[in-house]
Design an enzyme around this catalytic site. Structure first.
Site: not given
Ligand code: MRU
Length: 354
Positions: A56-58, A99, A202, A243, A253-254
């Site tokens: 995960r993580g762009a 995603r 996270q 992201d 973003n998150k």
């Protein structure tokens, strides 16, 4: 991959690797308790691993997808060496849909695809070379952003971050955590407050683990204590990743990032977004057009497999939110730093981005 100088223990973390003709993913669902790896040689398995947040993580998703194109091309070529470019298409569509919010996924697949027309014969070697280039460029971009960002926060002391935008979320070194690493090395930061980042944790599971590896003092907080922290003037900067960034500078973003930006502005605390050019989507006019991933409600109605809400309760679980450009003080990219981003300043740097 060529050796890129590793500057700290957590900088040596590689969430995505290519080894023995396969993709090797560090299974981030198991951290910090267990360091386990998954080897993948089929693109459909990779797509599922991305959806399930093994990786995960762009930027890390983008790098994994680039290696995924190599796997897909291998299979397509083995099945039909003359028509592999036609045969690979459904796999690429499936991979791109794993995603929806992080643009790096589509960006990496598109960049790999631009090579196809010039390939004669077996595509594996030229595609692998490009995937490795994407991976190496990401690490170098992070180093550069680390330097740029650290320049802006000299003497910051204590800062706050949200989610995980570190080595684990990128090719290595990290975006927001890259700036934090560089600033810590220069003596500008002495403590990082890490928001736990519900519901996937996270911040608790990954960011605190990464910072501990590098002996950067970290204090874990629940997401809802962030504004109280700011009110008490205990931090000078909020530093986060992204992201997808729209052409007007709005940032996806998150989930929770927007609330931090609102609170930071209210308390006159600096808000910095750190992201590579591969996270910028100039085709999207504003944040309103960014697709936000909605994840399974069980991520919030359950905790570690146990129900924490009554049976049948309705739950809403958007994984990201949009922070309007007007709340962002600095956007740090490897191509340059933008103070108070807007459409005109974004176009000046990123107009011809592909
Ligand atoms: O759902 P995740 O863990 O993939 O979300 C990650 C984030 O929101 C990060 O802040 C973002 O991808 C930047 S990572 C350098």
């Amino acid at each position: 991959m060529a050796d890129i100088e590793v500057t700290s223990p957590a900088d040596s973390i590689r969430a995505v690797q290519w080894e023995g003709g396969q993709i090797r993913l560090l299974d981030q669902r198991k951290l910090p308790g267990e360091t386990a790896y998954i080897n993948i040689h089929q693109v459909e398995v990779l797509a599922q691993a991305i959806t399930d947040m093994v990786v995960r993580g762009a930027p890390a998703i983008g790098i994994a997808a680039a290696y995924g194109v190599v796997l897909a091309a291998r299979t397509a070529y083995q099945n039909d060496s003359n028509r592999w470019q036609e045969k690979i298409k459904p796999d690429l569509i499936m991979l791109a849909a794993a995603r929806p919010t992080a643009v790096n996924l589509q960006w990496a697949i598109a960049r790999m695809g631009r090579l196809f027309p010039a390939i004669i014969g077996n595509p594996e070697a030229p595609l692998l070379k490009e995937a490795i280039a994407i991976h190496e460029e990401d690490i170098l971009a992070n180093r550069k952003m680390g330097m740029f960002g650290a320049e802006l926060i000299k003497g910051a002391g204590q800062v706050m971050t949200h989610c995980n935008a570190g080595s684990l979320a990128t090719g290595g070194y990290g975006t927001a955590l890259g700036v934090i690493r560089s600033a810590f090395a220069q003596g500008s930061i002495n403590r990082v407050f890490a928001c736990e980042t519900r519901p996937w944790l996270q911040g608790a599971r990954l960011t605190s683990w990464e910072l501990q590896q590098d002996r950067i003092p970290v204090t874990l907080i629940v997401d809802s204590s962030a504004s109280y922290l700011m009110q008490n003037r205990q931090i000078r900067w909020v530093i986060v990743g992204a992201d997808r960034i729209a052409a007007n500078g709005d940032v996806a973003n998150k989930i929770g990032t927007y609330a931090h930006a609102v609170a930071a502005r209210h308390h006159r605390i600096g808000f910095m977004v750190v992201a590579p050019a591969s996270s910028i989507d100039m085709k999207i006019a504003s944040g309103a057009d960014i697709m936000i991933e909605n994840r399974d409600a069980r991520e919030i109605t359950e905790y570690a497999g146990r129900a924490v809400a009554p049976d049948g309760v309705d739950a809403w679980n958007p994984a990201f939110d949009i922070t309007p450009a007007a709340l962002i003080d600095y956007l740090v990219t490897e191509k340059g730093v933008i103070h108070q981003p807007d459409k005109v300043k974004m176009a000046a740097i990123f107009e011809n981005l592909s």
